[in-house]
Design a protein around this motif. Structure first.
Motif, PDB file in Angstrom:
ATOM      1  N   GLY A 134     -16.683   1.676   0.717  1.00  0.00           N
ATOM      2  CA  GLY A 134     -16.549   1.231  -0.660  1.00  0.00           C
ATOM      3  C   GLY A 134     -16.739   2.343  -1.675  1.00  0.00           C
ATOM      4  O   GLY A 134     -16.130   2.326  -2.759  1.00  0.00           O
ATOM      5  N   ALA A 135     -17.560   3.334  -1.340  1.00  0.00           N
ATOM      6  CA  ALA A 135     -17.854   4.411  -2.283  1.00  0.00           C
ATOM      7  C   ALA A 135     -16.757   5.465  -2.343  1.00  0.00           C
ATOM      8  O   ALA A 135     -16.568   6.108  -3.384  1.00  0.00           O
ATOM      9  N   VAL A 136     -16.041   5.656  -1.256  1.00  0.00           N
ATOM     10  CA  VAL A 136     -15.061   6.745  -1.195  1.00  0.00           C
ATOM     11  C   VAL A 136     -14.045   6.692  -2.328  1.00  0.00           C
ATOM     12  O   VAL A 136     -13.850   7.689  -3.046  1.00  0.00           O
ATOM     13  N   PRO A 137     -13.341   5.566  -2.549  1.00  0.00           N
ATOM     14  CA  PRO A 137     -12.316   5.588  -3.616  1.00  0.00           C
ATOM     15  C   PRO A 137     -12.890   5.586  -5.032  1.00  0.00           C
ATOM     16  O   PRO A 137     -12.122   5.701  -5.985  1.00  0.00           O
ATOM     17  N   LEU A 138     -14.198   5.443  -5.160  1.00  0.00           N
ATOM     18  CA  LEU A 138     -14.795   5.448  -6.495  1.00  0.00           C
ATOM     19  C   LEU A 138     -15.404   6.796  -6.855  1.00  0.00           C
ATOM     20  O   LEU A 138     -15.279   7.275  -7.986  1.00  0.00           O
ATOM     21  N   PHE A 139     -16.034   7.445  -5.883  1.00  0.00           N
ATOM     22  CA  PHE A 139     -16.828   8.633  -6.195  1.00  0.00           C
ATOM     23  C   PHE A 139     -16.219   9.949  -5.711  1.00  0.00           C
ATOM     24  O   PHE A 139     -16.588  11.007  -6.212  1.00  0.00           O
ATOM     25  N   VAL A 140     -15.347   9.903  -4.702  1.00  0.00           N
ATOM     26  CA  VAL A 140     -14.760  11.153  -4.205  1.00  0.00           C
ATOM     27  C   VAL A 140     -13.637  11.585  -5.135  1.00  0.00           C
ATOM     28  O   VAL A 140     -12.697  10.828  -5.384  1.00  0.00           O
ATOM     29  N   ARG A 156      -4.563   9.084   0.824  1.00  0.00           N
ATOM     30  CA  ARG A 156      -5.769   9.504   1.537  1.00  0.00           C
ATOM     31  C   ARG A 156      -6.824   8.394   1.553  1.00  0.00           C
ATOM     32  O   ARG A 156      -7.600   8.279   2.497  1.00  0.00           O
ATOM     33  N   VAL A 157      -6.852   7.588   0.494  1.00  0.00           N
ATOM     34  CA  VAL A 157      -7.756   6.439   0.480  1.00  0.00           C
ATOM     35  C   VAL A 157      -7.436   5.499   1.640  1.00  0.00           C
ATOM     36  O   VAL A 157      -8.339   5.000   2.323  1.00  0.00           O
ATOM     37  N   VAL A 158      -6.157   5.271   1.881  1.00  0.00           N
ATOM     38  CA  VAL A 158      -5.755   4.386   2.988  1.00  0.00           C
ATOM     39  C   VAL A 158      -6.176   4.985   4.325  1.00  0.00           C
ATOM     40  O   VAL A 158      -6.743   4.281   5.188  1.00  0.00           O
ATOM     41  N   TYR A 159      -5.932   6.277   4.509  1.00  0.00           N
ATOM     42  CA  TYR A 159      -6.296   6.911   5.779  1.00  0.00           C
ATOM     43  C   TYR A 159      -7.809   6.900   6.002  1.00  0.00           C
ATOM     44  O   TYR A 159      -8.287   6.580   7.103  1.00  0.00           O
ATOM     45  N   LEU A 160      -8.564   7.249   4.981  1.00  0.00           N
ATOM     46  CA  LEU A 160     -10.021   7.242   5.105  1.00  0.00           C
ATOM     47  C   LEU A 160     -10.549   5.816   5.304  1.00  0.00           C
ATOM     48  O   LEU A 160     -11.521   5.599   6.027  1.00  0.00           O
ATOM     49  N   SER A 161      -9.903   4.864   4.666  1.00  0.00           N
ATOM     50  CA  SER A 161     -10.301   3.461   4.841  1.00  0.00           C
ATOM     51  C   SER A 161     -10.138   3.038   6.287  1.00  0.00           C
ATOM     52  O   SER A 161     -11.017   2.380   6.867  1.00  0.00           O
ATOM     53  N   PHE A 162      -9.018   3.408   6.883  1.00  0.00           N
ATOM     54  CA  PHE A 162      -8.816   3.060   8.290  1.00  0.00           C
ATOM     55  C   PHE A 162      -9.920   3.645   9.160  1.00  0.00           C
ATOM     56  O   PHE A 162     -10.502   2.953  10.003  1.00  0.00           O
ATOM     57  N   LEU A 201       0.834  -1.207   0.000  1.00  0.00           N
ATOM     58  CA  LEU A 201       0.000   0.000   0.000  1.00  0.00           C
ATOM     59  C   LEU A 201       0.867   1.254   0.000  1.00  0.00           C
ATOM     60  O   LEU A 201       0.512   2.274  -0.619  1.00  0.00           O
ATOM     61  N   ASP A 202       1.986   1.203   0.702  1.00  0.00           N
ATOM     62  CA  ASP A 202       2.913   2.328   0.748  1.00  0.00           C
ATOM     63  C   ASP A 202       3.437   2.645  -0.645  1.00  0.00           C
ATOM     64  O   ASP A 202       3.494   3.818  -1.062  1.00  0.00           O
ATOM     65  N   LEU A 203       3.788   1.626  -1.414  1.00  0.00           N
ATOM     66  CA  LEU A 203       4.265   1.834  -2.782  1.00  0.00           C
ATOM     67  C   LEU A 203       3.132   2.298  -3.691  1.00  0.00           C
ATOM     68  O   LEU A 203       3.343   3.094  -4.617  1.00  0.00           O
ATOM     69  N   TRP A 204       1.925   1.787  -3.452  1.00  0.00           N
ATOM     70  CA  TRP A 204       0.761   2.245  -4.219  1.00  0.00           C
ATOM     71  C   TRP A 204       0.525   3.742  -3.985  1.00  0.00           C
ATOM     72  O   TRP A 204       0.217   4.499  -4.913  1.00  0.00           O
ATOM     73  N   ALA A 205       0.689   4.175  -2.733  1.00  0.00           N
ATOM     74  CA  ALA A 205       0.503   5.597  -2.417  1.00  0.00           C
ATOM     75  C   ALA A 205       1.530   6.465  -3.150  1.00  0.00           C
ATOM     76  O   ALA A 205       1.228   7.591  -3.561  1.00  0.00           O
ATOM     77  N   ASP A 206       2.737   5.961  -3.341  1.00  0.00           N
ATOM     78  CA  ASP A 206       3.748   6.703  -4.100  1.00  0.00           C
ATOM     79  C   ASP A 206       3.400   6.752  -5.581  1.00  0.00           C
ATOM     80  O   ASP A 206       3.690   7.733  -6.266  1.00  0.00           O
ATOM     81  N   ARG A 207       2.764   5.687  -6.041  1.00  0.00           N
ATOM     82  CA  ARG A 207       2.498   5.567  -7.476  1.00  0.00           C
ATOM     83  C   ARG A 207       1.280   6.375  -7.910  1.00  0.00           C
ATOM     84  O   ARG A 207       1.266   6.934  -9.007  1.00  0.00           O
ATOM     85  N   GLU A 208       0.254   6.443  -7.083  1.00  0.00           N
ATOM     86  CA  GLU A 208      -0.998   7.099  -7.463  1.00  0.00           C
ATOM     87  C   GLU A 208      -1.259   8.295  -6.555  1.00  0.00           C
ATOM     88  O   GLU A 208      -1.911   8.171  -5.532  1.00  0.00           O
ATOM     89  N   ASP A 209      -0.741   9.424  -6.930  1.00  0.00           N
ATOM     90  CA  ASP A 209      -0.927  10.641  -6.146  1.00  0.00           C
ATOM     91  C   ASP A 209      -2.100  11.478  -6.646  1.00  0.00           C
ATOM     92  O   ASP A 209      -2.507  12.437  -6.001  1.00  0.00           O
ATOM     93  N   GLY A 210      -2.643  11.149  -7.802  1.00  0.00           N
ATOM     94  CA  GLY A 210      -3.741  11.920  -8.360  1.00  0.00           C
ATOM     95  C   GLY A 210      -5.085  11.323  -7.987  1.00  0.00           C
ATOM     96  O   GLY A 210      -5.270  10.765  -6.914  1.00  0.00           O
ATOM     97  N   SER A 211      -6.031  11.439  -8.894  1.00  0.00           N
ATOM     98  CA  SER A 211      -7.386  10.957  -8.644  1.00  0.00           C
ATOM     99  C   SER A 211      -7.432   9.438  -8.727  1.00  0.00           C
ATOM    100  O   SER A 211      -6.997   8.844  -9.700  1.00  0.00           O
ATOM    101  N   VAL A 212      -7.940   8.797  -7.677  1.00  0.00           N
ATOM    102  CA  VAL A 212      -8.020   7.337  -7.603  1.00  0.00           C
ATOM    103  C   VAL A 212      -9.454   6.898  -7.864  1.00  0.00           C
ATOM    104  O   VAL A 212     -10.405   7.467  -7.319  1.00  0.00           O
ATOM    105  N   ARG A 213      -9.614   5.882  -8.713  1.00  0.00           N
ATOM    106  CA  ARG A 213     -10.934   5.311  -8.976  1.00  0.00           C
ATOM    107  C   ARG A 213     -10.845   3.796  -8.783  1.00  0.00           C
ATOM    108  O   ARG A 213     -10.300   3.089  -9.633  1.00  0.00           O
ATOM    109  N   CYS A 214     -11.341   3.292  -7.655  1.00  0.00           N
ATOM    110  CA  CYS A 214     -11.306   1.855  -7.362  1.00  0.00           C
ATOM    111  C   CYS A 214     -12.728   1.324  -7.292  1.00  0.00           C
ATOM    112  O   CYS A 214     -13.528   1.807  -6.480  1.00  0.00           O
ATOM    113  N   ARG A 215     -13.046   0.338  -8.127  1.00  0.00           N
ATOM    114  CA  ARG A 215     -14.382  -0.244  -8.108  1.00  0.00           C
ATOM    115  C   ARG A 215     -14.485  -1.440  -7.166  1.00  0.00           C
ATOM    116  O   ARG A 215     -15.557  -1.708  -6.623  1.00  0.00           O
ATOM    117  N   THR A 216     -13.405  -2.144  -6.981  1.00  0.00           N
ATOM    118  CA  THR A 216     -13.449  -3.370  -6.171  1.00  0.00           C
ATOM    119  C   THR A 216     -13.929  -3.119  -4.743  1.00  0.00           C
ATOM    120  O   THR A 216     -14.729  -3.902  -4.219  1.00  0.00           O
TER     121      THR A 216
END
Length: 542
Positions: A390-396, A403-409, A332-347
């Motif tokens: 589940g909605a946060v990383p798709l619609f926000v 931030r997705v990780v922090y909000l997920s926690f 997740l730490d490496l993912w956070a480095d890779r995706e600093d812009g708008s994230v869209r996760c459906r899963t």
């Protein structure tokens, strides 16, 4: 990363694990057993030989019982205090997981690892249940990781090696020989695979062995002196025979732990595809090869050991999750480095929808049905929270992976905490004897006898503060019962119990809820006091 942020995180972890500890009644059989043993320790003043229902119970070492006994002495005997030690140990496990991740990959990786661990389904649930496996899992972190730091050259001080010997002693006092075998085997496997076989002698420390013996040996000597059969029963029967035979009727297929690990990492597993891809793309930065090998040795050895065992329980998987959380947290730490812009996760939304639907629709598919008018309102809040997660990383919009990780926690912490009320409503109706015990306790007088017929509901002695007469039932109390001076008074057959039933003594009898109706016909003049999924309660006279 600021110390303030880390401190606030751990403050929230304390709140998560301590809140609602007393909401759910003690569950059968484990929670009742592991509350009653320390209660009897305090009553007897005997902290060497654990007792259960008045007889010696030597299946497990006493560290966990001591922790619960301290909790009872400080806070009284309740569901909250019965789970307090486990919750405290679980918090320590989160802290140690942060330490592992931070040392191996930096503070943010440590924080993400700790977040994953404390808000994954497995660690949260097992970490708040009154069982001893979490104590073993956390002691094993202390037994394994400091030694790795020393042996790998990351830390030069031999104090780290000594700390691991202390951790191994605590792990032994938590659950026996695996507290020694697991750390030694994992470290040995890592050293062999890392071609460090010539350095194996570096792991052997005579001061460390002395520390281990000072901590672990006194109880072994004292309990053997009080119980001459202890060494054979504990080391041969409860270790070797338990692993190699089906004597405890806990046999499960080889793949038993695979779905447990997968489900245990939920809901975080929804981010697995992106996290694994980020780790693969940056595999040179993921972990040092030696560190990665060490973590995989830790996970795979324990997984395979218990998979080959003929005795399997869900709680045995507890030592797997701290290293898994570190592996996932770094990804997740490496993912956070890779995706600093708008994230869209459906899963996550798909996983959230499945979890929400499962919570709402769960009871109708089980034996213990709850009216929808009662169940649905209890599930509204957890369902809403998991769907929000589940909605946060798709619609926000404009949401970075970090931030997705922090909000997920945050949302998962609220979701897991909100599950306590529906869990209490569902499990309390059949998995606990608290309500039955309340009816029984309201009628008990001095001199009354409490009996259990062809069953042993282990929470009954804890809730009633009475030792039970067991009829046609010995089970796991066999070792202590065979050596008890009062065996004939507390372990009866049908004929002996019928004589007691017809005596002037007032006798309360508890039986399973699925006991055939012919059972009641055995006891003339009985009065039915209570009947539910918890069991049947009858008395011979008012």
């Amino acid at each position: 990363m600021s110390r303030r942020a880390v401190a606030l995180f751990f403050l929230s972890v304390v709140i998560i694990f301590y809140s609602g500890l007393g909401t759910i009644p003690l569950l059968e059989p484990d929670e009742g057993r592991y509350a009653e043993i320390p209660r009897e320790m305090l009553v007897r003043g005997d902290f060497v030989t654990p007792h259960l229902n008045g007889v010696a119970y030597l299946e497990k070492p006493p560290l966990f019982y001591w922790g619960n006994a301290v909790s009872f002495a400080l806070f009284g005997e309740s569901e909250f205090s019965a789970r307090l030690f486990t919750a405290t140990v679980s918090i320590a496990g989160v802290l140690l997981t942060y330490w592992m991740g931070a040392v191996l990959a930096g503070p943010r990786a440590g924080l993400f690892s700790a977040m994953v661990l404390c808000t994954s389904l497995y660690h949260y649930i097992i970490g708040r249940i009154n069982t001893l496996d979490m104590t073993l899992a956390v002691a094993m972190i202390v037994a394994i990781f400091p030694a790795f730091l020393y042996l790998s050259g990351k830390r030069q001080s031999r104090r780290y090696l000594f700390l691991s010997y202390v951790g191994a002693a605590l792990a032994f006092l938590a659950k026996g020989l695996i507290g020694i075998v697991f750390p030694a085997a994992i470290l040995l496997l890592w050293m062999l695979l890392s071609k460090r076989h010539r350095e194996i002698g570096k792991a052997i420390s005579f001061p460390g062995l002395a520390l281990f013996l000072v901590i672990a040996l006194p109880w072994v000597i004292l309990v053997q002196r009080a119980n001459p059969d202890f060494l054979w029963f504990f080391f041969v029967r409860e270790h070797f025979l338990r692993f190699t035979t089906k004597m405890h009727s806990r046999y499960q297929p080889f793949w038993f732990f695979l779905p447990i690990v997968i489900a245990g990492l939920l809901p975080w597993l929804a981010f697995a595809r992106r996290a694994v891809r980020a780790a693969w793309d940056a595999r040179g930065e993921y972990f040092l090869a030696e560190d990665r090998r060490f973590l995989f040795c830790w996970v795979l050895f324990i997984f395979l050991f218990f998979s080959f065992s003929n005795s399997k329980l869900i709680t045995y998987a507890a030592p797997l999750f701290p290293p898994l959380a570190v592996l996932f947290g770094r990804a997740l730490d490496l993912w956070a480095d890779r995706e600093d812009g708008s994230v869209r996760c459906r899963t996550p939304l798909a996983v959230a929808a499945i979890l929400a639907a499962g919570i709402v629709m769960f009871p109708p598919f089980t034996r213990h049905v709850i009216e929808p008018s009662r169940w649905v309102p209890l599930c509204a809040l957890p369902a809403a929270l998991i769907l929000a997660w589940g909605a946060v990383p798709l619609f926000v919009r404009r949401l970075s992976a970090e931030r997705v990780v922090y909000l997920s926690f945050l949302l998962l912490a609220l979701f897991l905490t909100s599950l306590n009320r529906p869990a209490a409503e569902y499990l309390g109706n059949y998995k606990s004897v608290k309500k039955l015990s309340s009816v029984l306790s309201a009628s008990l007088r001095e001199g009354d006898v409490v009996a259990q017929y062809q069953t042993y509901r282990q929470g009954l002695p804890f809730y009633t503060k009475r030792r039970c007469v067991l009829v046609n039932e010995v089970g796991e109390l066999e070792f202590g019962a065979d050596r008890a001076a009062d065996r004939k008074e507390f372990f009866l057959n049908d004929a002996a119990f019928l004589a007691l039933w017809n005596s002037p003594t007032r006798v309360f009898c508890v039986a399973r809820s699925d006991t055939p109706d012919e059972f009641l016909g055995k006891f003339p003049g009985h009065r039915l006091l209570y009947r539910s999924d918890e069991g049947i309660l009858i008395v011979n006279r008012f």
